[in-house]
Design a protein around this motif. Structure first.
Motif, short mmCIF file in Angstrom:
data_model
loop_
_atom_site.label_atom_id
_atom_site.label_comp_id
_atom_site.label_asym_id
_atom_site.label_seq_id
_atom_site.Cartn_x
_atom_site.Cartn_y
_atom_site.Cartn_z
N VAL A 1 26.97 16.23 38.61
CA VAL A 1 28.48 16.57 38.43
C VAL A 1 28.57 17.59 37.08
O VAL A 1 29.44 18.59 37.31
N GLU A 2 27.73 17.25 36.15
CA GLU A 2 27.90 18.27 35.17
C GLU A 2 27.04 19.76 35.40
O GLU A 2 27.44 20.54 34.84
N SER B 1 24.42 11.05 40.75
CA SER B 1 24.21 11.20 39.48
C SER B 1 25.24 12.10 38.61
O SER B 1 25.64 13.18 38.98
N ASN B 2 25.23 11.68 37.41
CA ASN B 2 26.30 12.40 36.61
C ASN B 2 25.77 13.73 36.21
O ASN B 2 26.31 14.58 35.82
#
Length: 116
Positions: free
Chosen positions: A88-89, A84-85
């Motif tokens: 990462v964020e 999932s992005n």
């Protein structure tokens, strides 16, 4: 300041996980808010758990430039879902990155690398 070893042990206990731990001492991060990190660790546990019916190996190692947190398990799965992005964020404030490694049909490993 948060001790990654203590954090992982607390999460394992709360989730009542069947996991093998290999955690080095003195892996600490200076953080303002540790809650997003707890969510990322839970995500990693859930990600690997969905791909196996075997106990997971959770490792924490101190290296020259930071810490490496690994979640590994045997798997018969031939596809690994994308990360999932949001994860990462969520790792950006911790100067950390995440990647999935492994060999399809054999093992899966999610690695979170923290810069020191």
């Amino acid at each position: 300041m948060i001790d990654l070893r203590d954090l992982i042990m607390m999460i394992k206990e709360k989730k009542e996980m069947n996991a093998n731990l290999a955690l080095e001492f003195d892996c600490r991060l200076e953080v303002e808010d540790y809650k997003p990190l707890v969510k990322v660790i839970n995500y990693a546990i859930n990600y690997v758990s969905q791909l196996t019916d075997q106990p997971m190996q959770i490792s924490l190692n101190a290296g020259g430039s930071g810490y490496l947190l690994g979640f590994t398990a045997f798997t018969s799965q031939m596809e690994f879902p994308a990360i999932s992005n949001q994860v990462v964020e969520a790792l950006i404030p911790y100067q950390a990155s995440v990647k999935v490694d492994g060999e399809k049909g054999k093992y899966v490993k999610m690695l979170i690398t923290f810069k020191q």
